[in-house]
Write a protein that holds these residues in place. Sequence first.
Motif, PDB file in Angstrom:
ATOM      1  N   GLY A 116      83.529 -95.618  59.220  1.00 34.34           N
ATOM      2  CA  GLY A 116      83.123 -94.271  59.615  1.00 34.34           C
ATOM      3  C   GLY A 116      83.751 -93.874  60.935  1.00 34.34           C
ATOM      4  N   ASN A 164      87.490 -93.239  60.308  1.00 28.20           N
ATOM      5  CA  ASN A 164      87.685 -91.930  59.697  1.00 28.20           C
ATOM      6  C   ASN A 164      87.493 -90.809  60.713  1.00 28.20           C
ATOM      7  OD1 ASN A 164      88.400 -92.529  57.006  1.00 28.20           O
ATOM      8  ND2 ASN A 164      86.274 -92.994  56.484  1.00 28.20           N
ATOM      9  N   PHE A 196      84.919 -85.754  56.543  1.00 25.05           N
ATOM     10  CA  PHE A 196      84.110 -85.940  55.335  1.00 25.05           C
ATOM     11  C   PHE A 196      84.017 -87.418  54.966  1.00 25.05           C
ATOM     12  CE2 PHE A 196      85.236 -81.439  54.937  1.00 25.05           C
ATOM     13  CZ  PHE A 196      83.993 -80.895  54.642  1.00 25.05           C
ATOM     14  N   GLY A 197      85.127 -88.149  55.129  1.00 27.05           N
ATOM     15  CA  GLY A 197      85.074 -89.590  54.907  1.00 27.05           C
ATOM     16  C   GLY A 197      84.149 -90.277  55.882  1.00 27.05           C
ATOM     17  N   SER A 198      84.154 -89.820  57.128  1.00 28.83           N
ATOM     18  CA  SER A 198      83.271 -90.383  58.152  1.00 28.83           C
ATOM     19  C   SER A 198      81.806 -90.156  57.776  1.00 28.83           C
ATOM     20  CB  SER A 198      83.579 -89.740  59.504  1.00 28.83           C
ATOM     21  OG  SER A 198      82.778 -90.289  60.523  1.00 28.83           O
ATOM     22  N   LEU A 199      81.492 -88.925  57.347  1.00 30.51           N
ATOM     23  CA  LEU A 199      80.115 -88.621  56.946  1.00 30.51           C
ATOM     24  C   LEU A 199      79.676 -89.499  55.789  1.00 30.51           C
ATOM     25  CD1 LEU A 199      80.215 -84.715  57.094  1.00 30.51           C
ATOM     26  CD2 LEU A 199      78.984 -86.243  58.640  1.00 30.51           C
ATOM     27  N   GLU A 200      80.574 -89.696  54.832  1.00 26.14           N
ATOM     28  CA  GLU A 200      80.224 -90.533  53.676  1.00 26.14           C
ATOM     29  C   GLU A 200      79.930 -91.968  54.099  1.00 26.14           C
ATOM     30  OE1 GLU A 200      82.170 -92.163  49.470  1.00 26.14           O
ATOM     31  OE2 GLU A 200      83.182 -90.583  50.622  1.00 26.14           O
ATOM     32  N   ASP A 201      80.773 -92.512  54.981  1.00 28.14           N
ATOM     33  CA  ASP A 201      80.582 -93.906  55.388  1.00 28.14           C
ATOM     34  C   ASP A 201      79.315 -94.079  56.225  1.00 28.14           C
ATOM     35  OD1 ASP A 201      82.717 -95.121  54.088  1.00 28.14           O
ATOM     36  OD2 ASP A 201      84.112 -94.666  55.702  1.00 28.14           O
ATOM     37  N   THR A 227      76.663 -92.224  56.176  1.00 32.61           N
ATOM     38  CA  THR A 227      75.508 -92.033  55.296  1.00 32.61           C
ATOM     39  C   THR A 227      75.258 -93.285  54.453  1.00 32.61           C
ATOM     40  OG1 THR A 227      75.922 -89.647  55.205  1.00 32.61           O
ATOM     41  CG2 THR A 227      74.533 -90.593  53.479  1.00 32.61           C
ATOM     42  N   ARG A 228      76.333 -93.877  53.939  1.00 30.71           N
ATOM     43  CA  ARG A 228      76.194 -95.127  53.191  1.00 30.71           C
ATOM     44  C   ARG A 228      75.645 -96.237  54.077  1.00 30.71           C
ATOM     45  NH1 ARG A 228      81.502 -96.805  49.992  1.00 30.71           N
ATOM     46  NH2 ARG A 228      80.171 -98.629  49.660  1.00 30.71           N
TER      47      ARG A 228
END
Length: 279
Positions: free
Chosen positions: A198, A201, A208-213, A215-216
Amino acid sequence: TDDRFHWLSGEGINPNSVNNASQWKVLLRPATLQGRIAEAIELCQSVVNDAPEYALGYAYLAEAQASAGNFAAARANAQRALNLAPGELDAIRNMGYVQEMSGQINTAIGYYQQVLDRWPNTPHVLLALGRLYFINGQSARAVSTLRQLTGIDPQNADAYHQLGVVFQTLGEFGQARLALDKAIELDPLHVRALTQRGSLNFQTRNYFGSLEDYTRAISASQVTGVAVKPIDYVNLGFAYRWIQECPRALEAWNIAASLAPEDESVQQYVRVGYSQCSQ
């Protein structure tokens, strides 16, 4: 790292070296004790009380005490273990761990290297040594040590995570991504690898990749119990800020501020974020 409790599982212990049932308690205690430091200390102390010549009992007691921040007692018990069994792997390794936890990085490296001089393919020691080389500014040695570890243990997600940390710090973002992707492939719930990716990214403006990581990572944290750090919530907030989602950014910054009320750097980042979202 979380490998500090490897000894609670009793893996790799020679049954012939254990002389009575009380000693087995410290070796075969379920690994679910992970993180329950006070109980681990009490357990180890009971073993050395029952068997005062049992070197590994003192080694494991020292490890638990170092994890609790009681470095004087940890150092004394680690030395007792070495006095009783100067050639025992975990006695040497755990003295290194005590030194590492108390901030004596060069001394810790020396003890870890002693282990590798005799047992060159010891995974948890290679991981620790790679991490300390990195902390000590010896990035090339960190990479070579961690590469050695992935060569002998290609399923070691922690090693790939640490490689990702080193490469990101060196600005080798492609290598960092490859390493972190591998860590997460091996362990999809690896909180530290997810937050590191995250961060990567975010640094490379893939918000958006940072947010996904991130959040995961937060979801994985609820499963594994490995906490997401305040700085990760700071970065999460700024990722939301960059995609113009200030309400969610404020939520992340509020969490960061509540987790680290005495950390001025975190509080400063939060103030900057508040300011940007109020414009």
